[in-house]
Enzyme design. Structure first.
Site, PDB file in Angstrom:
ATOM      1  N   GLY A 187       0.813  -1.223   0.000  1.00 45.73           N
ATOM      2  CA  GLY A 187       0.000   0.000   0.000  1.00 45.73           C
ATOM      3  C   GLY A 187       0.834   1.256   0.000  1.00 45.73           C
ATOM      4  O   GLY A 187       1.613   1.484   0.905  1.00 45.73           O
ATOM      5  N   SER A 188       0.686   2.094  -1.024  1.00 49.90           N
ATOM      6  CA  SER A 188       1.581   3.241  -1.147  1.00 49.90           C
ATOM      7  C   SER A 188       1.104   4.166  -2.264  1.00 49.90           C
ATOM      8  O   SER A 188      -0.035   4.083  -2.711  1.00 49.90           O
ATOM      9  CB  SER A 188       3.008   2.751  -1.415  1.00 49.90           C
ATOM     10  OG  SER A 188       2.982   1.655  -2.316  1.00 49.90           O
ATOM     11  N   ARG A 189       2.025   5.017  -2.758  1.00 49.75           N
ATOM     12  CA  ARG A 189       1.639   6.061  -3.703  1.00 49.75           C
ATOM     13  C   ARG A 189       2.836   6.454  -4.573  1.00 49.75           C
ATOM     14  O   ARG A 189       3.980   6.421  -4.125  1.00 49.75           O
ATOM     15  CB  ARG A 189       1.131   7.268  -2.905  1.00 49.75           C
ATOM     16  CG  ARG A 189       0.979   8.568  -3.634  1.00 49.75           C
ATOM     17  CD  ARG A 189       0.402   9.570  -2.685  1.00 49.75           C
ATOM     18  NE  ARG A 189       0.334  10.907  -3.240  1.00 49.75           N
ATOM     19  CZ  ARG A 189      -0.453  11.864  -2.760  1.00 49.75           C
ATOM     20  NH1 ARG A 189      -1.220  11.623  -1.723  1.00 49.75           N
ATOM     21  NH2 ARG A 189      -0.465  13.060  -3.298  1.00 49.75           N
TER      22      ARG A 189
END
Length: 228
Positions: A187-189
């Site tokens: 989970g990240s960006r």
């Protein structure tokens, strides 16, 4: 660079550990005829399936258009706007892609060029959709310059759960659009910064596919609105 096998090599230790634990619990449950051990064995099996799914590494069809800037990540567009402060120095068009735990987490190079700068900042771990994530979370960025002198930046940002950013290129490396270059776990960006005269081809809420979705095209002019 990240390998081209069906699974990202960075996931092998997690896969081996979860599969080994599943085998151990299942064997113990069978050997001892224990329903108490059967339940954690089943949970461990489901966890192993998720880990395999998370570290999948699919092939992608890279657009042939030499002006296309492709998405570096799978996920949802959460920002597509001009911003004043950027890794490029002057204001830039910022496009951010949020990756949930169910997206492919292998990252791809958005454009052809040479790495002219690289930076890493320790930081906090806000939810990657939070506006503060771009400037306060742990992050790793690259600045790429193409043969015409145009520069773009793309930044891997750790999220609420993601605590490990992997980035292979170094300053001076020549990168090719769509090739694998790194990964963020769980989970990240990804933030992409483009020159202000570039037209965004995605909007908030769009689903992006790494290496395939065209975020913008270098050379197209974005006519900015004027105040009345």
């Amino acid at each position: 660079m990240v390998n081209s096998s069906p699974l990202a090599s960075e996931g092998y230790p997690f896969i081996i550990y979860s599969a080994g634990l599943t085998i151990l619990l299942a064997f113990s449950a069978w050997k001892l005829d224990s329903l108490v051990l059967a339940f954690p064995a089943a949970v461990s099996f489901l966890l192993t399936l998720f880990v395999l799914y998370f570290f999948r590494n699919p092939e992608r069809q890279i657009p042939s258009d030499s002006q296309a800037v492709v998405s570096p990540a799978d996920g949802t567009v959460v920002v597509a706007a001009l911003v004043p402060e950027t890794p490029l120095g002057p204001p830039a068009l910022k496009i951010s892609i949020f990756m949930s735990g169910f997206n492919v987490h292998v990252n791809r190079v958005p454009f052809d060029g040479r790495v002219v700068d690289a930076f890493y900042h320790k930081g906090k771990f806000f939810d990657a959709r939070d506006g503060r994530a771009s400037c306060e979370n742990e992050r790793n960025g690259l600045v790429l310059e193409n043969s015409a002198g145009a520069r773009i930046a793309f930044v891997q940002i750790a999220g609420l759960v993601a605590r490990r950013i992997i980035c292979y290129p170094q300053v001076g490396d020549l990168l090719k659009r769509g090739e694998r270059y790194g990964l963020i776990r769980f989970g990240s960006r990804l933030d992409v910064y483009l020159p202000v005269d570039v037209e965004p081809l995605v909007k908030l809420g769009d689903q992006a596919v790494a290496g395939e979705t065209v975020l913008a095209k270098i050379g197209n002019v974005w006519i900015l609105p004027h105040d009345p």
